[in-house]
Design a protein around this motif. Structure first.
Motif, PDB file in Angstrom:
ATOM      1  N   UNK A  70      -4.170  16.086   0.233  1.00  0.00           N
ATOM      2  CA  UNK A  70      -5.335  15.406  -0.340  1.00  0.00           C
ATOM      3  C   UNK A  70      -4.999  14.042  -0.945  1.00  0.00           C
ATOM      4  N   UNK A  71      -3.776  13.608  -0.738  1.00  0.00           N
ATOM      5  CA  UNK A  71      -3.330  12.324  -1.306  1.00  0.00           C
ATOM      6  C   UNK A  71      -3.560  11.236  -0.258  1.00  0.00           C
ATOM      7  N   UNK A  72      -4.438  10.274  -0.581  1.00  0.00           N
ATOM      8  CA  UNK A  72      -4.859   9.298   0.422  1.00  0.00           C
ATOM      9  C   UNK A  72      -4.611   7.870  -0.076  1.00  0.00           C
ATOM     10  N   UNK A  73      -3.957   7.100   0.792  1.00  0.00           N
ATOM     11  CA  UNK A  73      -3.792   5.655   0.602  1.00  0.00           C
ATOM     12  C   UNK A  73      -4.280   4.995   1.889  1.00  0.00           C
ATOM     13  N   UNK A  74      -4.476   3.686   1.823  1.00  0.00           N
ATOM     14  CA  UNK A  74      -4.918   2.966   3.008  1.00  0.00           C
ATOM     15  C   UNK A  74      -3.921   1.868   3.366  1.00  0.00           C
ATOM     16  N   UNK A  75      -3.665   1.733   4.658  1.00  0.00           N
ATOM     17  CA  UNK A  75      -2.911   0.590   5.164  1.00  0.00           C
ATOM     18  C   UNK A  75      -3.882  -0.411   5.745  1.00  0.00           C
ATOM     19  N   UNK A  76      -3.851  -1.634   5.252  1.00  0.00           N
ATOM     20  CA  UNK A  76      -4.770  -2.680   5.722  1.00  0.00           C
ATOM     21  C   UNK A  76      -4.013  -3.679   6.595  1.00  0.00           C
ATOM     22  N   UNK A  77      -4.590  -4.009   7.729  1.00  0.00           N
ATOM     23  CA  UNK A  77      -4.094  -5.113   8.548  1.00  0.00           C
ATOM     24  C   UNK A  77      -5.098  -6.250   8.407  1.00  0.00           C
ATOM     25  N   UNK A  78      -4.689  -7.291   7.744  1.00  0.00           N
ATOM     26  CA  UNK A  78      -5.578  -8.410   7.450  1.00  0.00           C
ATOM     27  C   UNK A  78      -5.311  -9.569   8.396  1.00  0.00           C
ATOM     28  N   UNK A  79      -6.370 -10.121   8.949  1.00  0.00           N
ATOM     29  CA  UNK A  79      -6.242 -11.336   9.742  1.00  0.00           C
ATOM     30  C   UNK A  79      -6.605 -12.516   8.857  1.00  0.00           C
ATOM     31  N   UNK A 127       5.240   5.326  -7.351  1.00  0.00           N
ATOM     32  CA  UNK A 127       6.274   6.242  -6.873  1.00  0.00           C
ATOM     33  C   UNK A 127       5.663   7.337  -5.999  1.00  0.00           C
ATOM     34  N   UNK A 128       4.439   7.772  -6.334  1.00  0.00           N
ATOM     35  CA  UNK A 128       3.796   8.820  -5.536  1.00  0.00           C
ATOM     36  C   UNK A 128       3.617   8.369  -4.088  1.00  0.00           C
ATOM     37  N   UNK A 129       3.249   7.116  -3.889  1.00  0.00           N
ATOM     38  CA  UNK A 129       3.109   6.577  -2.535  1.00  0.00           C
ATOM     39  C   UNK A 129       4.460   6.506  -1.843  1.00  0.00           C
ATOM     40  N   UNK A 130       5.469   6.010  -2.552  1.00  0.00           N
ATOM     41  CA  UNK A 130       6.795   5.888  -1.957  1.00  0.00           C
ATOM     42  C   UNK A 130       7.326   7.258  -1.545  1.00  0.00           C
ATOM     43  N   UNK A 131       7.111   8.256  -2.397  1.00  0.00           N
ATOM     44  CA  UNK A 131       7.556   9.623  -2.098  1.00  0.00           C
ATOM     45  C   UNK A 131       6.833  10.158  -0.858  1.00  0.00           C
ATOM     46  N   UNK A 132       5.529   9.917  -0.789  1.00  0.00           N
ATOM     47  CA  UNK A 132       4.747  10.387   0.361  1.00  0.00           C
ATOM     48  C   UNK A 132       5.272   9.788   1.660  1.00  0.00           C
ATOM     49  N   UNK A 133       5.515   8.487   1.665  1.00  0.00           N
ATOM     50  CA  UNK A 133       5.993   7.814   2.867  1.00  0.00           C
ATOM     51  C   UNK A 133       7.361   8.355   3.282  1.00  0.00           C
ATOM     52  N   UNK A 134       8.239   8.524   2.310  1.00  0.00           N
ATOM     53  CA  UNK A 134       9.570   9.061   2.605  1.00  0.00           C
ATOM     54  C   UNK A 134       9.468  10.453   3.232  1.00  0.00           C
ATOM     55  N   UNK A 135       8.623  11.287   2.652  1.00  0.00           N
ATOM     56  CA  UNK A 135       8.503  12.657   3.147  1.00  0.00           C
ATOM     57  C   UNK A 135       7.835  12.707   4.516  1.00  0.00           C
ATOM     58  N   UNK A 136       6.902  11.782   4.778  1.00  0.00           N
ATOM     59  CA  UNK A 136       6.273  11.757   6.102  1.00  0.00           C
ATOM     60  C   UNK A 136       7.316  11.401   7.183  1.00  0.00           C
ATOM     61  N   UNK A 137       8.234  10.480   6.856  1.00  0.00           N
ATOM     62  CA  UNK A 137       9.293  10.146   7.816  1.00  0.00           C
ATOM     63  C   UNK A 137      10.286  11.312   7.933  1.00  0.00           C
ATOM     64  N   UNK A 138      10.684  11.882   6.796  1.00  0.00           N
ATOM     65  CA  UNK A 138      11.692  12.949   6.796  1.00  0.00           C
ATOM     66  C   UNK A 138      11.219  14.195   7.527  1.00  0.00           C
ATOM     67  N   UNK A 139       9.901  14.407   7.567  1.00  0.00           N
ATOM     68  CA  UNK A 139       9.362  15.609   8.229  1.00  0.00           C
ATOM     69  C   UNK A 139       8.628  15.269   9.524  1.00  0.00           C
ATOM     70  N   UNK A 140       8.883  14.087  10.067  1.00  0.00           N
ATOM     71  CA  UNK A 140       8.163  13.634  11.262  1.00  0.00           C
ATOM     72  C   UNK A 140       8.441  14.556  12.443  1.00  0.00           C
ATOM     73  N   UNK A 141       7.423  14.840  13.258  1.00  0.00           N
ATOM     74  CA  UNK A 141       7.635  15.654  14.465  1.00  0.00           C
ATOM     75  C   UNK A 141       8.429  14.875  15.500  1.00  0.00           C
TER      76      UNK A 141
END
Length: 542
Positions: A70-79, A127-141
């Protein structure tokens, strides 16, 4: 719908009656965020590369969720579109926080969401965002077919999150350190293709097991609107180090110049060496060893060997067509000449418009350059690919002492993004490996002169004497480097052409690099323009 409170854009709180997870779909929010807020925020960021241009407008090119449960962040690509009729794409991850203690840095917008007040911030600071990103890479399929694709290498397994922190100030990217062992580099300026740093780092680790670059551990890419793979971040090994090679060479060269007075060296009678000719280390004259010492030349030998090994690995692939060696041809020649002539004319215009910023020897060299602009232009146009027998490979592309870490007596090569002014496709063009050698030689030249400029009140010699000593030292650095480099690549059967061809390519690339540098110096620090001007003079007044 939304309500606006207060008058100042920087302190205004906007109230949006939609949940955070749906905020990016709200047209009113997009209008406020893009037209009133982001420009003021972006232009203050170190990673923003458009400071010399005027923003016309900013568009939200794409956005995607970075989430876990349920933890949500957004990545924006800005032109970011500029008045000068070009555009950049930038990546910003955003978060909403209601506790201002989490919003001490990089506040983008004070906001109220469904009457809960808080701030939109750059999520890198959480830190919560950094932890999420790290864990998404560490558990990537093993295979990720989603829009946002996380990847981990085979050697990055059974890893748990312990800690994270910002690495420090960077010009174009933002790097995070995890567990004091791993570096995650977020690319801020985004291109519609794989980032070469990700592409080459993964290749050198996974396919070649090259030991002298940080190992590739993982990455984040997303699938763009045209189904292209766009790199957002790359996870690499953190190399324990003694600083970068630029710092190490500056310190060592400072000692060399101090020795001039300590040993009462007669600069005028130092034996000079013909530029860009190979020199075995045991053939260095005793008077040069007495002045410089042996240690710095031994370091340069090791650096040459590591550079050669990088090129041997990049030039030994026969399956992946992105890395297979290729020969010179007409298409490459046309591409190169067009690029060189455009860049050269741009630099000539800059020189003509900035002559009033130069004086003394620098002004003399600039006038000599302008008087010989037709000669230089003809040198660029005399690139005859039919006479070149060597091969082109993927190269570093922006190779200098600042891209190399020093660990004890060894060197580790970083940052394969390529030349900042080039397009992503130009950075992926296969080049003669000697182009990287030329980049490093220009960095040697800079390090020697930077030492003089940074310590001008420290040395007792005149500037003219110091410049004379600088050119002598540069000649021996490059000669020792070339001997080890050429010997190493030829023993590995990397085809860099015959000797005359090697000299032609080296001088062509040195001229290209010096011209490139000249524009930056005249625009940013005219007192240093003498360095590329002297480099150009060495090549056109042989």
């Amino acid at each position: 719908m939304f309500k606006e409170h207060k008058e100042s854009v920087t302190t205004t709180k906007y109230n949006f009656d939609v949940p955070w997870e749906e905020l990016l779909e709200n047209k009113d929010f997009q209008k406020v965020f893009l037209s009133e807020v982001l420009e003021k925020y972006i232009v203050k960021q170190r990673w923003y590369g458009g400071k010399a241009s005027q923003i016309k407008y900013i568009e939200l090119s794409e956005y995607f969720r970075i989430q876990q449960n349920n933890e949500v962040y957004f990545g924006l690509i800005l032109e970011v579109d500029f008045v000068e009729a070009f555009y950049h794409h930038y990546f910003i991850p955003i978060a909403f926080v209601s506790d201002e203690n989490f919003a001490q840095k990089d506040r983008i917008l004070p906001i109220s969401i469904k009457n809960q007040e808080g701030f939109i911030i750059d999520a890198i600071n959480l830190e919560a965002f950094r932890k999420l990103v790290f864990e998404r890479i560490a558990t990537a399929p093993l295979i990720d077919t989603t829009k946002v694709q996380y990847h981990k290498s085979e050697i990055f397994s059974n890893i748990s999150y312990n800690s994270s922190k910002l690495l420090g100030l960077e010009q174009s990217n933002t790097s995070l350190v995890f567990n004091d062992k791993y570096v995650l580099k977020f690319f801020r300026r985004i291109f519609s293709n794989k980032n070469p740093d990700y592409e080459m780092n993964r290749f050198l680790t996974d396919k070649k097991n090259f030991k002298n670059t940080p190992r590739y551990f993982g990455s984040i890419n997303f699938i763009g609107q045209e189904n292209e793979l766009v790199t957002i971040a790359v996870m690499q090994e953190l190399i324990p180090n003694n600083g970068d090679a630029w710092e190490v060479y500056l310190n060592e060269i400072d000692k060399v110049f101090e020795t001039l007075e300590f040993k009462n060296i007669d600069i005028e009678n130092l034996p000079e060496k013909e530029l860009y000719q190979r020199l075995r280390i045991h053939d260095i004259p005793h008077r040069i060893i007495d002045w410089v010492g042996l240690s710095l030349f031994l370091k340069t030998q090791v650096l040459a060997k590591r550079t050669a090994e990088m090129h041997i690995n990049l030039g030994s692939e026969f399956e992946d067509t992105a890395f297979t060696p290729t020969h010179f041809n007409g298409d490459y020649s046309v591409w190169l000449k067009n690029r060189m002539i455009y860049q050269f004319q741009n630099r000539i215009n800059i020189v003509e418009n900035n002559l009033d910023k130069l004086e003394g020897y620098a002004l003399e060299l600039a006038k000599d350059l302008l008087s010989k602009k037709n000669l230089i232009r003809s040198k660029f146009l005399k690139f005859d690919w039919t006479k070149l027998k060597g091969e082109r490979i993927r190269v570093h592309g922006d190779f200098h002492l600042g891209q190399i870490l020093v660990q004890d007596d060894d060197f580790y090569i970083l940052d394969f993004e390529g030349e900042p002014e080039s397009t992503i496709r130009d950075r992926q063009v296969k080049q003669p490996p000697i182009k990287d050698v030329a980049g490093l030689f220009r960095s040697f030249h800079y390090a020697i002169y930077a030492t003089i400029f940074n310590n001008k009140n420290k040395y007792k010699q005149t500037q003219e004497q110091l410049f004379k000593a600088a050119e002598v030292l540069y000649g021996y650095f490059t000669g020792v480097f070339l001997d080890t480099y050429v010997d190493t690549v030829q023993k590995a059967n990397l085809n860099i052409g015959y000797r005359q061809e090697q000299n032609f390519i080296l001088e062509y690339c040195l001229l290209e690099k010096s011209i490139y540098e000249l524009g930056y110096e005249l625009n940013s620090r005219p007192s240093w323009a003498i360095i590329p001007l002297k480099g150009i003079s060495n090549l056109i007044n042989k």
